[in-house]
Motif scaffolding. Structure first.
Motif, PDB file in Angstrom:
ATOM      1  N   HIS A 221       0.832  -1.209   0.000  1.00 20.54           N
ATOM      2  CA  HIS A 221       0.000   0.000   0.000  1.00 20.54           C
ATOM      3  C   HIS A 221       0.870   1.264   0.000  1.00 20.54           C
ATOM      4  O   HIS A 221       0.634   2.187  -0.784  1.00 20.54           O
ATOM      5  CB  HIS A 221      -0.919  -0.025   1.227  1.00 20.54           C
ATOM      6  N   GLU A 222       1.882   1.288   0.851  1.00 17.90           N
ATOM      7  CA  GLU A 222       2.752   2.470   0.904  1.00 17.90           C
ATOM      8  C   GLU A 222       3.535   2.620  -0.395  1.00 17.90           C
ATOM      9  O   GLU A 222       3.741   3.731  -0.880  1.00 17.90           O
ATOM     10  CB  GLU A 222       3.699   2.395   2.107  1.00 17.90           C
TER      11      GLU A 222
ATOM     12  N   HIS B 174       1.424   4.363  -2.865  1.00 21.77           N
ATOM     13  CA  HIS B 174       1.479   5.829  -2.754  1.00 21.77           C
ATOM     14  C   HIS B 174       2.711   6.375  -3.480  1.00 21.77           C
ATOM     15  O   HIS B 174       2.642   7.380  -4.185  1.00 21.77           O
ATOM     16  CB  HIS B 174       1.561   6.257  -1.286  1.00 21.77           C
TER      17      HIS B 174
ATOM     18  N   GLU C 283      -5.547   6.516  -1.837  1.00 20.26           N
ATOM     19  CA  GLU C 283      -5.742   5.361  -0.948  1.00 20.26           C
ATOM     20  C   GLU C 283      -6.174   4.135  -1.748  1.00 20.26           C
ATOM     21  O   GLU C 283      -5.730   3.017  -1.500  1.00 20.26           O
ATOM     22  CB  GLU C 283      -6.772   5.687   0.132  1.00 20.26           C
TER      23      GLU C 283
ATOM     24  N   ARG D 121      -0.862  11.006   6.803  1.00 18.98           N
ATOM     25  CA  ARG D 121      -1.803  10.576   5.773  1.00 18.98           C
ATOM     26  C   ARG D 121      -2.781   9.548   6.322  1.00 18.98           C
ATOM     27  O   ARG D 121      -3.927   9.476   5.935  1.00 18.98           O
ATOM     28  CB  ARG D 121      -1.059   9.982   4.572  1.00 18.98           C
ATOM     29  N   HIS D 122      -2.307   8.747   7.243  1.00 20.13           N
ATOM     30  CA  HIS D 122      -3.168   7.685   7.763  1.00 20.13           C
ATOM     31  C   HIS D 122      -3.560   7.935   9.204  1.00 20.13           C
ATOM     32  O   HIS D 122      -3.671   7.020   9.993  1.00 20.13           O
ATOM     33  CB  HIS D 122      -2.484   6.334   7.612  1.00 20.13           C
TER      34      HIS D 122
HETATM   35 ZN   LIG Z   1      -2.607   5.130   2.339  1.00 24.42          ZN
END
Ligand SMILES: [Zn+2]
Length: 560
Positions: free
Chosen positions: A161-162, A165, A188, A551-552
Protein backbone atom coordinates in the motif's frame (compact mmCIF):
# COMPACT_ATOMS: atom_id res chain seq x y z
CA UNK A 1 18.28 -15.34 -6.44
CA UNK A 2 16.02 -16.95 -3.85
CA UNK A 3 14.58 -14.81 -1.07
CA UNK A 4 11.91 -15.38 1.56
CA UNK A 5 8.75 -13.30 1.60
CA UNK A 6 6.00 -13.26 4.21
CA UNK A 7 2.79 -13.59 2.14
CA UNK A 8 0.40 -11.67 4.40
CA UNK A 9 1.45 -10.77 7.95
CA UNK A 10 2.47 -12.47 11.21
CA UNK A 11 -1.13 -12.84 12.43
CA UNK A 12 -2.16 -14.74 9.31
CA UNK A 13 1.10 -16.71 9.48
CA UNK A 14 0.15 -18.01 12.91
CA UNK A 15 -3.56 -18.49 12.23
CA UNK A 16 -3.39 -20.00 8.75
CA UNK A 17 0.14 -21.37 8.66
CA UNK A 18 1.16 -18.87 6.01
CA UNK A 19 4.87 -18.54 6.91
CA UNK A 20 7.64 -16.95 4.82
CA UNK A 21 8.00 -18.62 1.42
CA UNK A 22 11.00 -19.13 -0.82
CA UNK A 23 10.47 -16.84 -3.81
CA UNK A 24 12.63 -16.49 -6.92
CA UNK A 25 13.65 -12.93 -7.75
CA UNK A 26 15.76 -11.88 -10.71
CA UNK A 27 17.37 -8.60 -9.76
CA UNK A 28 20.74 -8.29 -11.41
CA UNK A 29 21.86 -5.33 -9.31
CA UNK A 30 21.16 -6.68 -5.80
CA UNK A 31 23.80 -5.84 -3.18
CA UNK A 32 24.14 -5.64 0.60
CA UNK A 33 21.36 -3.70 2.27
CA UNK A 34 19.58 -4.89 0.21
CA UNK A 35 20.23 -2.26 -2.42
CA UNK A 36 19.34 -2.43 -6.09
CA UNK A 37 18.98 -0.05 -9.02
CA UNK A 38 15.62 1.37 -7.91
CA UNK A 39 15.49 0.64 -4.18
CA UNK A 40 17.75 0.90 -1.12
CA UNK A 41 17.05 -0.32 2.41
CA UNK A 42 18.47 1.95 5.09
CA UNK A 43 17.70 0.51 8.49
CA UNK A 44 18.01 3.69 10.52
CA UNK A 45 15.91 4.19 13.64
CA UNK A 46 15.53 7.89 14.40
CA UNK A 47 14.14 7.31 17.92
CA UNK A 48 17.22 5.34 18.92
CA UNK A 49 19.59 7.13 16.54
CA UNK A 50 20.86 3.72 15.55
CA UNK A 51 21.49 2.05 12.25
CA UNK A 52 20.90 -1.69 12.35
CA UNK A 53 23.28 -4.03 10.54
CA UNK A 54 22.15 -4.59 6.98
CA UNK A 55 21.55 -7.90 5.22
CA UNK A 56 24.63 -9.16 3.41
CA UNK A 57 24.28 -10.58 -0.07
CA UNK A 58 25.72 -14.06 -0.61
CA UNK A 59 28.84 -14.08 -2.78
CA UNK A 60 27.20 -16.47 -5.25
CA UNK A 61 24.37 -13.95 -5.75
CA UNK A 62 21.75 -16.50 -4.71
CA UNK A 63 20.31 -14.73 -1.70
CA UNK A 64 21.22 -13.14 1.64
CA UNK A 65 23.27 -14.46 4.58
CA UNK A 66 21.70 -16.34 7.42
CA UNK A 67 18.04 -16.14 6.40
CA UNK A 68 17.46 -19.47 4.64
CA UNK A 69 18.07 -21.47 7.83
CA UNK A 70 15.79 -19.48 10.14
CA UNK A 71 12.64 -21.26 11.35
CA UNK A 72 9.15 -19.78 11.58
CA UNK A 73 8.92 -17.68 14.72
CA UNK A 74 12.63 -16.88 14.77
CA UNK A 75 12.51 -15.47 11.28
CA UNK A 76 9.76 -12.98 12.15
CA UNK A 77 12.05 -11.39 14.75
CA UNK A 78 15.10 -11.21 12.49
CA UNK A 79 15.86 -7.69 11.33
CA UNK A 80 17.79 -8.88 8.28
CA UNK A 81 14.73 -10.84 7.23
CA UNK A 82 12.61 -7.71 7.74
CA UNK A 83 14.93 -5.80 5.41
CA UNK A 84 14.95 -8.45 2.70
CA UNK A 85 11.19 -9.03 2.98
CA UNK A 86 10.24 -5.37 2.45
CA UNK A 87 12.80 -4.94 -0.31
CA UNK A 88 11.72 -8.09 -2.16
CA UNK A 89 8.02 -7.13 -2.03
CA UNK A 90 8.87 -3.72 -3.47
CA UNK A 91 11.02 -5.26 -6.23
CA UNK A 92 8.33 -7.78 -7.18
CA UNK A 93 5.65 -5.13 -7.47
CA UNK A 94 7.91 -2.78 -9.45
CA UNK A 95 8.81 -5.55 -11.89
CA UNK A 96 5.14 -6.29 -12.46
CA UNK A 97 3.99 -2.69 -12.76
CA UNK A 98 6.79 -1.63 -15.09
CA UNK A 99 6.30 -4.75 -17.21
CA UNK A 100 4.95 -4.73 -20.76
CA UNK A 101 1.54 -6.08 -19.69
CA UNK A 102 1.09 -3.24 -17.22
CA UNK A 103 2.54 0.28 -17.59
CA UNK A 104 5.36 -0.75 -19.94
CA UNK A 105 7.70 2.01 -18.82
CA UNK A 106 10.00 2.81 -15.91
CA UNK A 107 8.22 4.44 -12.98
CA UNK A 108 9.92 7.66 -11.84
CA UNK A 109 10.14 8.51 -8.14
CA UNK A 110 8.67 11.89 -7.23
CA UNK A 111 11.76 12.64 -5.12
CA UNK A 112 13.69 12.89 -8.39
CA UNK A 113 16.17 10.31 -7.11
CA UNK A 114 16.93 7.00 -8.76
CA UNK A 115 16.32 4.95 -5.63
CA UNK A 116 13.34 4.72 -3.34
CA UNK A 117 14.52 4.34 0.26
CA UNK A 118 12.99 1.84 2.67
CA UNK A 119 13.30 2.35 6.44
CA UNK A 120 12.02 -0.92 7.95
CA UNK A 121 12.36 0.20 11.60
CA UNK A 122 12.03 3.97 11.41
CA UNK A 123 10.91 4.33 15.03
CA UNK A 124 8.24 3.55 17.61
CA UNK A 125 4.74 4.58 16.41
CA UNK A 126 1.54 3.02 15.17
CA UNK A 127 2.27 4.26 11.71
CA UNK A 128 3.72 3.61 8.27
CA UNK A 129 3.95 6.14 5.47
CA UNK A 130 5.51 7.23 2.22
CA UNK A 131 7.12 10.68 2.22
CA UNK A 132 8.13 12.45 -0.98
CA UNK A 133 10.36 14.80 1.00
CA UNK A 134 12.59 11.99 2.23
CA UNK A 135 11.97 9.85 -0.86
CA UNK A 136 11.33 6.96 1.49
CA UNK A 137 8.86 4.43 2.82
CA UNK A 138 8.92 4.71 6.62
CA UNK A 139 7.79 1.65 8.58
CA UNK A 140 7.33 1.85 12.35
CA UNK A 141 6.72 -0.74 15.06
CA UNK A 142 4.59 -0.67 18.18
CA UNK A 143 3.41 -2.88 21.01
CA UNK A 144 0.66 -5.30 19.97
CA UNK A 145 -2.18 -6.82 21.99
CA UNK A 146 0.01 -9.56 23.41
CA UNK A 147 2.74 -7.11 24.40
CA UNK A 148 4.96 -8.21 21.53
CA UNK A 149 6.15 -5.76 18.90
CA UNK A 150 4.11 -5.40 15.72
CA UNK A 151 6.41 -4.57 12.82
CA UNK A 152 4.53 -2.78 10.07
CA UNK A 153 7.34 -3.72 7.64
CA UNK A 154 6.22 -7.35 8.00
CA UNK A 155 2.74 -6.65 6.66
CA UNK A 156 2.71 -7.41 2.96
CA UNK A 157 -0.38 -5.22 2.53
CA UNK A 158 1.14 -2.24 4.29
CA UNK A 159 4.39 -2.46 2.31
CA UNK A 160 2.43 -2.77 -0.95
CA UNK A 161 0.00 0.00 0.00
CA UNK A 162 2.75 2.47 0.90
CA UNK A 163 4.63 1.56 -2.26
CA UNK A 164 1.38 2.27 -4.12
CA UNK A 165 1.48 5.83 -2.75
CA UNK A 166 5.11 6.17 -3.91
CA UNK A 167 4.33 4.81 -7.38
CA UNK A 168 1.29 7.04 -7.85
CA UNK A 169 3.25 10.05 -6.60
CA UNK A 170 5.90 9.31 -9.22
CA UNK A 171 3.34 8.90 -12.00
CA UNK A 172 1.00 11.72 -10.94
CA UNK A 173 2.72 14.14 -8.56
CA UNK A 174 -0.26 16.49 -8.90
CA UNK A 175 -2.50 14.06 -6.99
CA UNK A 176 -0.65 14.93 -3.80
CA UNK A 177 -2.05 18.47 -3.90
CA UNK A 178 -5.12 19.33 -1.87
CA UNK A 179 -7.81 19.26 -4.58
CA UNK A 180 -10.77 17.11 -3.61
CA UNK A 181 -11.68 14.20 -1.34
CA UNK A 182 -11.99 12.08 -4.49
CA UNK A 183 -8.36 12.68 -5.43
CA UNK A 184 -7.22 11.96 -1.87
CA UNK A 185 -9.41 8.85 -1.94
CA UNK A 186 -7.86 7.84 -5.25
CA UNK A 187 -4.43 7.75 -3.60
CA UNK A 188 -5.74 5.36 -0.95
CA UNK A 189 -7.52 3.26 -3.57
CA UNK A 190 -4.35 2.97 -5.63
CA UNK A 191 -2.43 1.71 -2.60
CA UNK A 192 -5.09 -0.89 -1.84
CA UNK A 193 -5.28 -1.96 -5.49
CA UNK A 194 -1.51 -2.52 -5.52
CA UNK A 195 -1.86 -4.52 -2.29
CA UNK A 196 -4.58 -6.73 -3.81
CA UNK A 197 -2.59 -7.17 -7.02
CA UNK A 198 0.45 -8.21 -5.03
CA UNK A 199 -1.47 -10.68 -2.80
CA UNK A 200 -3.00 -12.32 -5.84
CA UNK A 201 0.44 -13.05 -7.23
CA UNK A 202 1.20 -15.53 -4.46
CA UNK A 203 0.38 -19.23 -5.00
CA UNK A 204 -0.34 -19.93 -1.34
CA UNK A 205 -2.79 -17.05 -1.09
CA UNK A 206 -4.56 -18.27 -4.23
CA UNK A 207 -4.74 -21.74 -2.69
CA UNK A 208 -6.37 -20.43 0.49
CA UNK A 209 -8.80 -18.17 -1.38
CA UNK A 210 -9.92 -21.05 -3.65
CA UNK A 211 -10.19 -23.62 -0.86
CA UNK A 212 -13.27 -25.75 -1.53
CA UNK A 213 -13.23 -24.71 -5.22
CA UNK A 214 -15.85 -21.96 -4.94
CA UNK A 215 -17.83 -21.01 -8.06
CA UNK A 216 -17.77 -17.40 -6.84
CA UNK A 217 -15.18 -15.51 -4.82
CA UNK A 218 -16.38 -14.91 -1.31
CA UNK A 219 -16.77 -11.31 -0.31
CA UNK A 220 -14.40 -11.60 2.63
CA UNK A 221 -11.16 -13.41 2.10
CA UNK A 222 -7.42 -12.95 2.44
CA UNK A 223 -7.31 -10.69 -0.59
CA UNK A 224 -10.27 -8.42 0.06
CA UNK A 225 -9.31 -7.92 3.72
CA UNK A 226 -6.43 -5.50 3.67
CA UNK A 227 -3.84 -5.12 6.44
CA UNK A 228 -5.39 -7.51 8.96
CA UNK A 229 -2.79 -7.64 11.72
CA UNK A 230 -2.29 -3.91 11.84
CA UNK A 231 -6.04 -3.43 12.01
CA UNK A 232 -6.41 -6.00 14.76
CA UNK A 233 -3.75 -4.35 16.87
CA UNK A 234 -5.14 -0.87 16.43
CA UNK A 235 -8.78 -1.66 16.94
CA UNK A 236 -8.05 -4.09 19.78
CA UNK A 237 -10.07 -6.67 17.91
CA UNK A 238 -8.24 -9.97 18.01
CA UNK A 239 -11.09 -11.90 16.37
CA UNK A 240 -12.79 -9.45 14.07
CA UNK A 241 -9.37 -8.77 12.71
CA UNK A 242 -9.92 -6.63 9.67
CA UNK A 243 -9.21 -2.99 9.22
CA UNK A 244 -10.87 -2.38 5.90
CA UNK A 245 -11.99 -4.37 2.95
CA UNK A 246 -12.97 -4.40 -0.68
CA UNK A 247 -16.30 -6.14 0.00
CA UNK A 248 -18.23 -2.89 0.48
CA UNK A 249 -21.21 -1.66 -1.55
CA UNK A 250 -20.39 2.02 -1.23
CA UNK A 251 -21.86 4.30 -3.90
CA UNK A 252 -21.18 7.90 -4.85
CA UNK A 253 -24.58 8.95 -3.49
CA UNK A 254 -23.70 7.58 -0.03
CA UNK A 255 -20.79 9.99 0.24
CA UNK A 256 -22.42 13.24 -0.77
CA UNK A 257 -21.16 15.87 1.67
CA UNK A 258 -18.47 13.52 3.02
CA UNK A 259 -14.82 14.54 2.93
CA UNK A 260 -13.16 11.44 4.44
CA UNK A 261 -10.71 10.10 1.89
CA UNK A 262 -10.79 6.53 3.21
CA UNK A 263 -14.55 6.42 2.68
CA UNK A 264 -14.08 7.72 -0.85
CA UNK A 265 -11.36 5.19 -1.60
CA UNK A 266 -13.71 2.31 -0.84
CA UNK A 267 -15.88 3.03 -3.87
CA UNK A 268 -13.00 2.28 -6.23
CA UNK A 269 -11.49 -0.49 -4.11
CA UNK A 270 -14.93 -2.09 -4.23
CA UNK A 271 -15.15 -1.62 -8.01
CA UNK A 272 -11.74 -3.28 -8.39
CA UNK A 273 -12.95 -6.28 -6.43
CA UNK A 274 -16.24 -6.34 -8.38
CA UNK A 275 -14.27 -6.73 -11.61
CA UNK A 276 -12.04 -9.42 -10.10
CA UNK A 277 -15.12 -11.31 -8.94
CA UNK A 278 -16.75 -11.06 -12.38
CA UNK A 279 -13.64 -12.17 -14.25
CA UNK A 280 -13.08 -15.09 -11.89
CA UNK A 281 -16.59 -16.40 -12.55
CA UNK A 282 -16.19 -15.73 -16.24
CA UNK A 283 -12.84 -17.54 -16.45
CA UNK A 284 -14.33 -20.56 -14.71
CA UNK A 285 -17.41 -20.66 -16.92
CA UNK A 286 -15.59 -20.06 -20.17
CA UNK A 287 -13.63 -23.29 -19.99
CA UNK A 288 -13.81 -25.48 -23.08
CA UNK A 289 -16.67 -27.58 -21.77
CA UNK A 290 -18.72 -24.42 -21.11
CA UNK A 291 -19.94 -25.93 -17.86
CA UNK A 292 -17.46 -24.46 -15.46
CA UNK A 293 -16.79 -26.77 -12.58
CA UNK A 294 -19.69 -29.10 -13.30
CA UNK A 295 -18.55 -32.58 -14.14
CA UNK A 296 -14.95 -31.92 -13.09
CA UNK A 297 -13.96 -34.88 -11.00
CA UNK A 298 -11.71 -34.70 -8.00
CA UNK A 299 -11.27 -31.90 -5.50
CA UNK A 300 -7.68 -31.35 -6.60
CA UNK A 301 -8.58 -30.83 -10.24
CA UNK A 302 -11.46 -28.53 -9.34
CA UNK A 303 -9.25 -26.37 -7.20
CA UNK A 304 -6.52 -26.34 -9.83
CA UNK A 305 -9.02 -24.81 -12.25
CA UNK A 306 -10.08 -22.28 -9.65
CA UNK A 307 -6.49 -21.22 -9.03
CA UNK A 308 -5.92 -20.78 -12.77
CA UNK A 309 -9.11 -18.76 -13.03
CA UNK A 310 -8.07 -16.59 -10.10
CA UNK A 311 -4.62 -15.85 -11.54
CA UNK A 312 -6.13 -15.05 -14.93
CA UNK A 313 -8.76 -12.79 -13.39
CA UNK A 314 -6.25 -11.06 -11.13
CA UNK A 315 -3.88 -10.24 -13.98
CA UNK A 316 -6.65 -8.88 -16.18
CA UNK A 317 -8.10 -6.82 -13.35
CA UNK A 318 -4.83 -5.18 -12.38
CA UNK A 319 -3.90 -4.47 -15.99
CA UNK A 320 -7.25 -2.87 -16.76
CA UNK A 321 -7.58 -0.86 -13.57
CA UNK A 322 -3.97 0.28 -13.18
CA UNK A 323 -3.08 0.85 -16.84
CA UNK A 324 -5.83 3.44 -17.04
CA UNK A 325 -3.65 5.79 -15.01
CA UNK A 326 -1.98 6.89 -18.27
CA UNK A 327 -5.36 8.16 -19.51
CA UNK A 328 -6.11 10.16 -16.35
CA UNK A 329 -5.55 13.90 -15.92
CA UNK A 330 -2.38 15.11 -14.14
CA UNK A 331 -4.33 16.86 -11.35
CA UNK A 332 -7.58 16.47 -9.39
CA UNK A 333 -8.75 13.11 -10.72
CA UNK A 334 -12.49 12.50 -10.27
CA UNK A 335 -14.01 9.06 -10.44
CA UNK A 336 -15.98 9.80 -13.61
CA UNK A 337 -12.74 10.71 -15.37
CA UNK A 338 -11.06 7.59 -14.04
CA UNK A 339 -13.95 5.39 -15.20
CA UNK A 340 -13.76 6.98 -18.64
CA UNK A 341 -9.99 6.38 -18.68
CA UNK A 342 -10.41 2.73 -17.67
CA UNK A 343 -12.80 2.05 -20.53
CA UNK A 344 -10.89 4.01 -23.16
CA UNK A 345 -7.48 2.57 -22.23
CA UNK A 346 -8.96 -0.92 -22.42
CA UNK A 347 -10.55 -0.19 -25.78
CA UNK A 348 -7.19 0.95 -27.18
CA UNK A 349 -5.35 -2.07 -25.78
CA UNK A 350 -8.04 -4.61 -26.73
CA UNK A 351 -10.10 -3.38 -29.71
CA UNK A 352 -12.20 -6.54 -29.60
CA UNK A 353 -13.78 -7.47 -26.31
CA UNK A 354 -14.81 -11.13 -26.45
CA UNK A 355 -15.20 -11.37 -22.67
CA UNK A 356 -17.61 -8.44 -22.53
CA UNK A 357 -15.37 -6.72 -20.01
CA UNK A 358 -16.25 -3.17 -21.01
CA UNK A 359 -19.99 -3.79 -20.75
CA UNK A 360 -19.35 -5.26 -17.30
CA UNK A 361 -17.18 -2.29 -16.31
CA UNK A 362 -20.02 0.03 -17.29
CA UNK A 363 -22.39 -1.99 -15.09
CA UNK A 364 -19.93 -1.91 -12.19
CA UNK A 365 -19.44 1.86 -12.44
CA UNK A 366 -23.18 2.42 -12.82
CA UNK A 367 -23.90 0.37 -9.70
CA UNK A 368 -21.42 2.55 -7.81
CA UNK A 369 -23.20 5.60 -9.27
CA UNK A 370 -20.09 6.78 -11.10
CA UNK A 371 -21.55 8.66 -14.06
CA UNK A 372 -20.29 7.66 -17.50
CA UNK A 373 -21.19 9.56 -20.61
CA UNK A 374 -20.93 7.82 -23.95
CA UNK A 375 -17.73 8.71 -25.74
CA UNK A 376 -18.25 11.06 -28.62
CA UNK A 377 -16.29 9.26 -31.31
CA UNK A 378 -17.30 11.93 -33.82
CA UNK A 379 -15.44 14.53 -31.78
CA UNK A 380 -12.39 12.27 -31.69
CA UNK A 381 -12.43 11.95 -35.48
CA UNK A 382 -12.80 15.70 -35.74
CA UNK A 383 -9.73 16.21 -33.52
CA UNK A 384 -7.74 13.83 -35.71
CA UNK A 385 -8.81 15.84 -38.74
CA UNK A 386 -7.92 19.18 -37.13
CA UNK A 387 -4.45 17.87 -36.34
CA UNK A 388 -3.80 16.59 -39.87
CA UNK A 389 -1.16 19.24 -40.60
CA UNK A 390 0.87 18.85 -37.40
CA UNK A 391 4.50 17.91 -37.33
CA UNK A 392 5.65 14.36 -36.77
CA UNK A 393 4.66 12.96 -33.35
CA UNK A 394 8.34 12.23 -32.57
CA UNK A 395 9.11 15.93 -32.96
CA UNK A 396 6.11 17.03 -30.87
CA UNK A 397 6.94 14.70 -27.99
CA UNK A 398 10.73 14.98 -28.10
CA UNK A 399 10.97 17.27 -25.05
CA UNK A 400 8.55 19.15 -22.75
CA UNK A 401 9.45 22.36 -24.61
CA UNK A 402 8.46 20.80 -27.95
CA UNK A 403 5.21 19.57 -26.43
CA UNK A 404 4.51 23.06 -25.10
CA UNK A 405 4.88 24.59 -28.58
CA UNK A 406 2.35 22.09 -29.86
CA UNK A 407 -0.11 22.69 -27.00
CA UNK A 408 0.11 26.44 -27.37
CA UNK A 409 -0.69 26.17 -31.06
CA UNK A 410 -3.80 24.08 -30.37
CA UNK A 411 -5.19 25.70 -27.22
CA UNK A 412 -8.60 26.24 -28.80
CA UNK A 413 -8.85 22.66 -30.04
CA UNK A 414 -8.10 21.17 -26.62
CA UNK A 415 -10.07 23.73 -24.61
CA UNK A 416 -7.00 25.24 -22.93
CA UNK A 417 -7.72 28.86 -21.88
CA UNK A 418 -5.67 31.47 -23.72
CA UNK A 419 -4.43 32.97 -20.43
CA UNK A 420 -3.30 29.68 -18.87
CA UNK A 421 0.45 29.66 -18.31
CA UNK A 422 1.22 26.03 -19.00
CA UNK A 423 3.80 23.73 -17.52
CA UNK A 424 4.57 20.36 -19.14
CA UNK A 425 5.57 18.10 -16.23
CA UNK A 426 5.72 14.95 -18.29
CA UNK A 427 6.09 13.58 -21.82
CA UNK A 428 6.50 9.85 -22.20
CA UNK A 429 5.94 6.86 -24.41
CA UNK A 430 4.77 3.32 -23.74
CA UNK A 431 5.19 0.00 -25.50
CA UNK A 432 2.49 -2.22 -24.08
CA UNK A 433 1.56 -5.76 -24.96
CA UNK A 434 -1.54 -7.88 -24.51
CA UNK A 435 -1.46 -11.48 -23.26
CA UNK A 436 -3.24 -12.51 -26.47
CA UNK A 437 -0.12 -11.53 -28.40
CA UNK A 438 -1.80 -8.41 -29.76
CA UNK A 439 0.42 -5.33 -29.74
CA UNK A 440 -1.56 -2.24 -28.79
CA UNK A 441 -0.48 1.06 -30.35
CA UNK A 442 2.65 2.57 -28.84
CA UNK A 443 1.34 5.51 -26.88
CA UNK A 444 2.75 9.03 -26.69
CA UNK A 445 1.45 10.93 -23.71
CA UNK A 446 1.67 14.65 -22.94
CA UNK A 447 0.67 16.02 -19.54
CA UNK A 448 0.29 19.71 -18.85
CA UNK A 449 -0.82 21.74 -15.86
CA UNK A 450 -1.50 25.30 -14.83
CA UNK A 451 -3.08 26.96 -11.85
CA UNK A 452 -5.77 29.53 -11.33
CA UNK A 453 -6.50 31.46 -8.12
CA UNK A 454 -9.36 31.01 -5.71
CA UNK A 455 -10.01 33.58 -3.01
CA UNK A 456 -10.74 32.27 0.48
CA UNK A 457 -13.39 34.66 1.71
CA UNK A 458 -15.31 34.46 4.95
CA UNK A 459 -14.98 33.28 8.51
CA UNK A 460 -15.21 29.61 7.54
CA UNK A 461 -11.58 29.82 6.39
CA UNK A 462 -10.27 30.92 9.78
CA UNK A 463 -6.67 32.14 9.64
CA UNK A 464 -6.59 31.54 5.88
CA UNK A 465 -9.39 34.03 5.15
CA UNK A 466 -8.47 36.66 2.59
CA UNK A 467 -5.74 34.53 1.03
CA UNK A 468 -5.49 33.16 -2.49
CA UNK A 469 -5.26 29.43 -3.04
CA UNK A 470 -4.21 27.76 -6.30
CA UNK A 471 -6.87 25.82 -8.17
CA UNK A 472 -4.87 23.21 -10.08
CA UNK A 473 -5.90 22.61 -13.68
CA UNK A 474 -4.43 20.51 -16.44
CA UNK A 475 -4.83 17.87 -19.05
CA UNK A 476 -3.51 14.66 -20.53
CA UNK A 477 -3.33 13.94 -24.26
CA UNK A 478 -2.71 10.46 -25.60
CA UNK A 479 -1.62 9.74 -29.18
CA UNK A 480 -0.55 6.58 -30.91
CA UNK A 481 2.90 6.16 -32.44
CA UNK A 482 1.64 7.49 -35.77
CA UNK A 483 0.43 10.67 -34.12
CA UNK A 484 -3.27 9.78 -34.17
CA UNK A 485 -5.20 11.32 -31.31
CA UNK A 486 -6.53 8.64 -28.92
CA UNK A 487 -7.76 10.32 -25.76
CA UNK A 488 -7.83 13.53 -23.79
CA UNK A 489 -8.72 14.28 -20.21
CA UNK A 490 -9.08 17.90 -19.16
CA UNK A 491 -9.50 19.50 -15.76
CA UNK A 492 -10.65 23.10 -16.22
CA UNK A 493 -11.20 26.04 -13.82
CA UNK A 494 -14.99 25.66 -13.75
CA UNK A 495 -17.23 27.42 -11.18
CA UNK A 496 -18.18 23.95 -9.93
CA UNK A 497 -14.56 23.06 -9.19
CA UNK A 498 -14.03 26.38 -7.41
CA UNK A 499 -17.02 25.75 -5.18
CA UNK A 500 -15.91 22.18 -4.48
CA UNK A 501 -12.39 23.31 -3.53
CA UNK A 502 -13.75 26.00 -1.21
CA UNK A 503 -16.07 23.50 0.47
CA UNK A 504 -13.20 21.04 0.94
CA UNK A 505 -10.84 23.63 2.40
CA UNK A 506 -13.62 24.93 4.68
CA UNK A 507 -14.09 21.36 5.93
CA UNK A 508 -10.34 20.97 6.58
CA UNK A 509 -10.36 24.22 8.57
CA UNK A 510 -13.55 23.34 10.48
CA UNK A 511 -12.26 19.88 11.33
CA UNK A 512 -9.00 21.28 12.71
CA UNK A 513 -6.85 19.51 10.14
CA UNK A 514 -4.84 22.52 9.01
CA UNK A 515 -1.83 23.84 10.91
CA UNK A 516 -0.77 27.31 9.80
CA UNK A 517 2.83 28.31 9.14
CA UNK A 518 3.69 31.95 8.62
CA UNK A 519 6.01 31.59 5.66
CA UNK A 520 7.56 35.05 5.94
CA UNK A 521 8.48 34.67 9.61
CA UNK A 522 8.89 30.90 9.52
CA UNK A 523 6.71 30.49 12.59
CA UNK A 524 4.43 27.47 12.78
CA UNK A 525 1.47 26.71 15.03
CA UNK A 526 2.36 24.69 18.14
CA UNK A 527 2.48 20.98 17.29
CA UNK A 528 2.50 21.74 13.57
CA UNK A 529 3.70 18.19 12.87
CA UNK A 530 0.48 16.71 14.20
CA UNK A 531 -1.72 18.36 11.55
CA UNK A 532 -2.55 16.38 8.39
CA UNK A 533 -2.23 19.56 6.30
CA UNK A 534 0.14 22.51 6.62
CA UNK A 535 -0.93 25.90 5.29
CA UNK A 536 2.04 28.08 4.41
CA UNK A 537 1.18 31.78 4.21
CA UNK A 538 3.34 33.98 2.02
CA UNK A 539 1.85 37.44 1.75
CA UNK A 540 -1.70 36.82 0.58
CA UNK A 541 -0.83 33.49 -1.00
CA UNK A 542 -1.77 30.23 0.70
CA UNK A 543 0.02 26.99 -0.08
CA UNK A 544 -1.45 23.78 1.31
CA UNK A 545 0.87 20.83 1.86
CA UNK A 546 0.04 17.34 2.93
CA UNK A 547 1.92 16.08 5.99
CA UNK A 548 3.08 12.66 4.81
CA UNK A 549 3.34 11.24 8.32
CA UNK A 550 -0.32 12.06 8.93
CA UNK A 551 -1.80 10.58 5.77
CA UNK A 552 -3.17 7.69 7.76
CA UNK A 553 -4.21 9.49 10.91
CA UNK A 554 -2.40 10.72 13.96
CA UNK A 555 0.86 9.11 15.02
CA UNK A 556 -0.07 7.16 18.11
CA UNK A 557 -3.51 6.14 16.91
CA UNK A 558 -2.73 5.98 13.21
CA UNK A 559 -4.43 3.95 10.54
CA UNK A 560 -2.39 2.26 7.84
ZN1 LIG B 1 -2.61 5.13 2.34
Amino acid sequence: MQVKILPKDPLVAREQGLWPLETPLSIATAHDGPTSARVAVIDYNADLDTRFASAKALKNGKGFHGIARLRHNRILDDFNFHQVNAWAIVEQILTKMEGEYALARPIPWASGLGRLLILPHAGYQENAFYDRGTGALHFFYFEGLDGKPVYTCLSHDIVAHELGHAILDGLKPGYNEICSPETAGFHEYFGDAVAMMSSLDIDEIARIVTRGAPARLSARNLVSAIASEFGAAIHRLPDEAYLRGAWNNRKMGDLRGTFEEHDWSEILTGAYYDLLEYLYRHQLESRDDRRGLEGVRGVGERQRRCIQALFGAANKTSNIMLRAIDYCPPVDVRYEEYARAVIRADEVAYPTDPLGIRAQLRRIFRRRQIGLTNENTGARDQTIYELRATADIDAITATPADAYRFLDQYRALFGIPADANLRVPSVYRTNKRAKSGYRPPKERVIEFTWSDDVRLEGRRFGALAGGFLPLYCGGTLVFDGNGNFLHSSLVLPTPQRRRALLAYVAFLVRDGRIGVVDGARGIGAPGIDSFPVRAILEGNRVRLERNAAMRHGRPGDGHP
